[in-house]
Design an enzyme around this catalytic site. Structure first.
Site, PDB file in Angstrom:
ATOM      1  N   TYR A  91      -0.276   2.343   8.053  1.00  0.00           N
ATOM      2  CA  TYR A  91      -0.967   2.549   6.776  1.00  0.00           C
ATOM      3  C   TYR A  91      -1.709   1.291   6.356  1.00  0.00           C
ATOM      4  O   TYR A  91      -1.375   0.176   6.775  1.00  0.00           O
ATOM      5  CB  TYR A  91       0.017   2.984   5.684  1.00  0.00           C
ATOM      6  CG  TYR A  91       0.970   1.919   5.179  1.00  0.00           C
ATOM      7  CD1 TYR A  91       0.651   1.131   4.074  1.00  0.00           C
ATOM      8  CD2 TYR A  91       2.213   1.716   5.793  1.00  0.00           C
ATOM      9  CE1 TYR A  91       1.529   0.163   3.600  1.00  0.00           C
ATOM     10  CE2 TYR A  91       3.092   0.758   5.320  1.00  0.00           C
ATOM     11  CZ  TYR A  91       2.750  -0.018   4.223  1.00  0.00           C
ATOM     12  OH  TYR A  91       3.619  -0.978   3.757  1.00  0.00           O
ATOM     13  N   CYS A  92      -2.722   1.480   5.522  1.00  0.00           N
ATOM     14  CA  CYS A  92      -3.423   0.367   4.879  1.00  0.00           C
ATOM     15  C   CYS A  92      -3.492   0.687   3.390  1.00  0.00           C
ATOM     16  O   CYS A  92      -2.604   1.329   2.845  1.00  0.00           O
ATOM     17  CB  CYS A  92      -4.788   0.113   5.513  1.00  0.00           C
ATOM     18  SG  CYS A  92      -5.938   1.510   5.454  1.00  0.00           S
TER      19      CYS A  92
END
Length: 355
Positions: A91-92
């Site tokens: 994830y970012c």
């Protein structure tokens, strides 16, 4: 094509990878995640500046080279020993280009990598929703008592004896009082504090009592979520009553490290001047400099904390009139063990009783 991976799916993966910059990761992250930045702090600043000042193409051209170099370093380093069946979730910030780039490369290697839909923002929404949904119905039992009544150690002992606890001071890394800052320990960010609370709430059994120390709206510089504050204020209370001598003896053990910080200790007393006057505070500060902790702690307990405690509890906790009272003059480790057993045996939510 697989369905988008949501926050509630995260436990099905071998590793949770946070592809954001180290600075973003330090503020808050999903518990258990490792930080493998797609762009480091400075690279993220450079790419963001190019995007605003030059345009998207130039930002992606320059950023792409940085991303490729960083991904190569991760593949040759932290990820070098991962087996073919390894399954990571990446994830970012929003579930966009950074995590998308990493997921693509990990899939090209042959791993079943997935991208968290919505990224960290989806996690943040999950935290807010978890607190909002669970806090109003928590079966809380609030531990109260004057300063030095060993409430925090009592909470730890209840946990060791198998009871459910929500230790807000541990999550906030602060003892909650004027002198509550822990030496060399920074408090988490507000968002990380809320993440820690939500993570504990997810594990609690709503059919069993949850013991919590009576707290105000703030612990150090952090704010306790309003719904949790309101739940505490409306929950049954147990008051620990101990003599001044027992409390001072306990404080001398629990705050022994303050003897090594006389100037810091004296400085913390400055805000009390409007309440107690310059002369009184000067006398207390002289005790701090002289490392006279027994005299200082007794003065603070009896002249500052006790009057405030007596005024505030009845107004703050709505169930205060029906509280249960346990008398505890032995606040040694063994005494707290016995005290925890007595507290756990009390019927929750009944009329006041003296144990």
């Amino acid at each position: 094509m697989k369905e988008p991976t949501r926050v509630h799916d995260r436990h099905a993966f071998d590793t949770l990878i946070d592809g954001r910059s180290p600075a973003e990761f330090a503020i808050d992250h999903i518990p258990g995640a490792i930080n493998l930045p797609v762009l480091d702090n400075e690279e993220r600043r450079i790419v963001g500046t190019l995007y605003k000042q030059v345009g998207a193409f130039e930002a992606r051209r320059v950023g792409g080279a940085m991303v490729a170099a960083n991904l190569a370093r991760h593949l040759q380093g932290p990820l070098a020993d991962k087996p073919p069946g390894w399954k990571p979730l990446v994830y970012c910030w929003r579930g966009g280009l950074r995590s998308g780039s990493m997921t693509t490369w990990l899939r090209l290697v042959g791993w079943d990598a997935q991208q968290l839909a919505g990224g960290y923002k989806a996690w943040r929404r999950h935290v807010i929703d978890t607190i909002a949904q669970r806090a109003p119905t928590l079966p809380l039992v609030v531990l109260c008592g004057a300063t030095g009544s060993a409430k925090t150690r009592l909470l730890h002992t209840l946990a060791a004896q198998g009871q459910q606890v929500l230790d807000l001071e541990a999550l906030a890394r602060h003892k909650g009082s004027l002198l509550g800052a822990l030496p060399g320990v920074e408090q988490p960010s507000q968002t990380a504090f809320e993440t820690a609370i939500a993570t504990v709430l997810e594990t609690l059994d709503p059919a069993r009592p949850v013991y919590i120390e009576g707290e105000g709206k703030r612990i150090g510089r952090l704010t306790v979520p309003l719904m949790l504050v309101e739940r505490m204020r409306n929950s049954p209370c147990i008051e620990v009553q101990a003599s001044v001598a027992a409390r001072v003896e306990y404080l001398l053990r629990d705050y022994a490290y303050l003897g090594d910080r006389p100037q810091w200790l004296a400085d913390q007393l400055d805000p009390l001047k409007p309440l107690h006057g310059n002369a009184t505070i000067a006398a207390w500060q002289a005790m701090a400099h002289a490392r006279q902790l027994p005299q200082l702690f007794e003065a603070l307990a009896t002249l500052h904390y006790d009057p405030s405690y007596a005024r505030s509890q009845r107004a703050y906790f709505k169930a205060w009139a029906g509280r249960q009272v346990v008398v505890a003059d032995d606040l040694s480790a063994q005494g707290i063990e016995v005290l925890a057993q007595r507290v756990a045996a009390l019927p929750v939510g009944t009329a006041a009783a003296t144990a």
